[in-house]
Design an enzyme around this catalytic site. Structure first.
Site, mmCIF file in Angstrom:
data_model
loop_
_atom_site.group_PDB
_atom_site.id
_atom_site.type_symbol
_atom_site.label_atom_id
_atom_site.label_comp_id
_atom_site.label_asym_id
_atom_site.label_seq_id
_atom_site.Cartn_x
_atom_site.Cartn_y
_atom_site.Cartn_z
ATOM 1 N N ILE A 1 -52.842 -2.595 12.389
ATOM 2 C CA ILE A 1 -51.938 -2.853 13.529
ATOM 3 C C ILE A 1 -52.221 -4.148 14.333
ATOM 4 O O ILE A 1 -51.481 -4.824 14.873
ATOM 5 C CB ILE A 1 -51.496 -1.727 14.174
ATOM 6 C CG1 ILE A 1 -49.864 -1.894 14.335
ATOM 7 C CG2 ILE A 1 -52.432 -1.273 15.222
ATOM 8 C CD1 ILE A 1 -49.321 -0.911 15.263
ATOM 9 N N HIS B 1 -61.835 6.050 7.963
ATOM 10 C CA HIS B 1 -61.287 4.929 7.529
ATOM 11 C C HIS B 1 -62.542 3.914 7.391
ATOM 12 O O HIS B 1 -63.238 3.628 8.079
ATOM 13 C CB HIS B 1 -60.100 4.277 8.401
ATOM 14 C CG HIS B 1 -60.594 4.342 9.806
ATOM 15 N ND1 HIS B 1 -60.609 5.708 10.430
ATOM 16 C CD2 HIS B 1 -60.853 3.254 10.793
ATOM 17 C CE1 HIS B 1 -60.927 5.184 11.989
ATOM 18 N NE2 HIS B 1 -61.173 4.150 11.921
HETATM 19 P P1 5GP Z 1 -61.709 2.732 14.796
HETATM 20 O O1 5GP Z 1 -62.216 2.121 16.068
HETATM 21 O O2 5GP Z 1 -61.323 4.272 14.718
HETATM 22 O O3 5GP Z 1 -62.733 2.453 13.543
HETATM 23 O O4 5GP Z 1 -60.453 1.802 14.208
HETATM 24 C C1 5GP Z 1 -58.922 2.442 14.451
HETATM 25 C C2 5GP Z 1 -58.217 1.139 13.883
HETATM 26 O O5 5GP Z 1 -57.109 1.548 13.420
HETATM 27 C C3 5GP Z 1 -58.101 -0.111 14.941
HETATM 28 O O6 5GP Z 1 -58.377 -1.227 14.512
HETATM 29 C C4 5GP Z 1 -56.536 0.028 15.303
HETATM 30 O O7 5GP Z 1 -56.153 -1.282 15.410
HETATM 31 C C5 5GP Z 1 -56.156 0.574 14.022
HETATM 32 N N1 5GP Z 1 -54.823 1.249 14.148
HETATM 33 C C6 5GP Z 1 -54.448 2.271 15.308
HETATM 34 N N2 5GP Z 1 -53.368 2.883 15.043
HETATM 35 C C7 5GP Z 1 -52.728 2.106 13.898
HETATM 36 C C8 5GP Z 1 -51.484 2.364 13.433
HETATM 37 O O8 5GP Z 1 -50.608 3.113 14.021
HETATM 38 N N3 5GP Z 1 -51.280 1.639 12.372
HETATM 39 C C9 5GP Z 1 -52.202 0.791 11.813
HETATM 40 N N4 5GP Z 1 -51.825 -0.034 10.679
HETATM 41 N N5 5GP Z 1 -53.262 0.559 12.316
HETATM 42 C C10 5GP Z 1 -53.692 1.447 13.625
#
Ligand code: 5GP
Length: 124
Positions: free
Chosen positions: A40, A110
């Site tokens: 996102i 992820h």
């Molecule tokens: P982390 O820091 O946990 O590795 O990354 C989480 C990722 O999830 C971030 O890059 C953030 O932009 C993405 N993200 C968070 N909420 C959403 C959402 O509702 N939809 C999408 N498509 N990505 C999200």
């Protein structure tokens, strides 16, 4: 706010809601093992997230407790998504933030796929 890599799975996390179809996503791939969708808040020309279908908090959790079929299916899905996006040449970067020191924010495993430009140093 970073999350623990080893805590209990929270069915209310944002990616669990996406998997259940409660929140939309811009999907690029789906099979029995994985779902992939555009981030996102993209941090590269291509920024896609690949998540396993099962309830795994992190790489730590997944690597220890997922079945061989889930692990194989997920790893193949990550490669397939990169291939489908045309990233194999000139290449891409994978990232799986894990736990607090990894700055993992969403507590569902992820893998980030970054592509579309030349990346520099691995860590800032
Ligand atoms: P982390 O820091 O946990 O590795 O990354 C989480 C990722 O999830 C971030 O890059 C953030 O932009 C993405 N993200 C968070 N909420 C959403 C959402 O509702 N939809 C999408 N498509 N990505 C999200």
């Amino acid at each position: 706010m970073p999350v623990s890599a080893t805590g209990p799975y929270d069915q209310g996390n944002i990616f669990a809601k996406i998997l259940r179809g409660e929140i939309p996503c811009n999907k690029v791939f789906e099979d029995d093992f994985a779902l992939a969708f555009h981030d996102i808040a993209p941090q590269a020309p291509v920024h896609v997230l690949v998540i396993p279908k099962g309830p795994y908090v992190s790489w730590a959790d997944f690597s220890a407790t997922a079945t061989d079929a889930e692990i194989g299916g997920f790893v193949r899905a990550v490669g397939q998504v990169a291939r489908d996006l045309g990233l194999e040449e000139p290449g891409y970067r994978l990232l799986a933030n894990t736990g607090v020191h990894g700055n993992q924010v969403v507590p569902h495993l992820h893998v980030h796929i970054f592509g579309g430009r030349q990346f520099g140093a691995m860590l800032s």
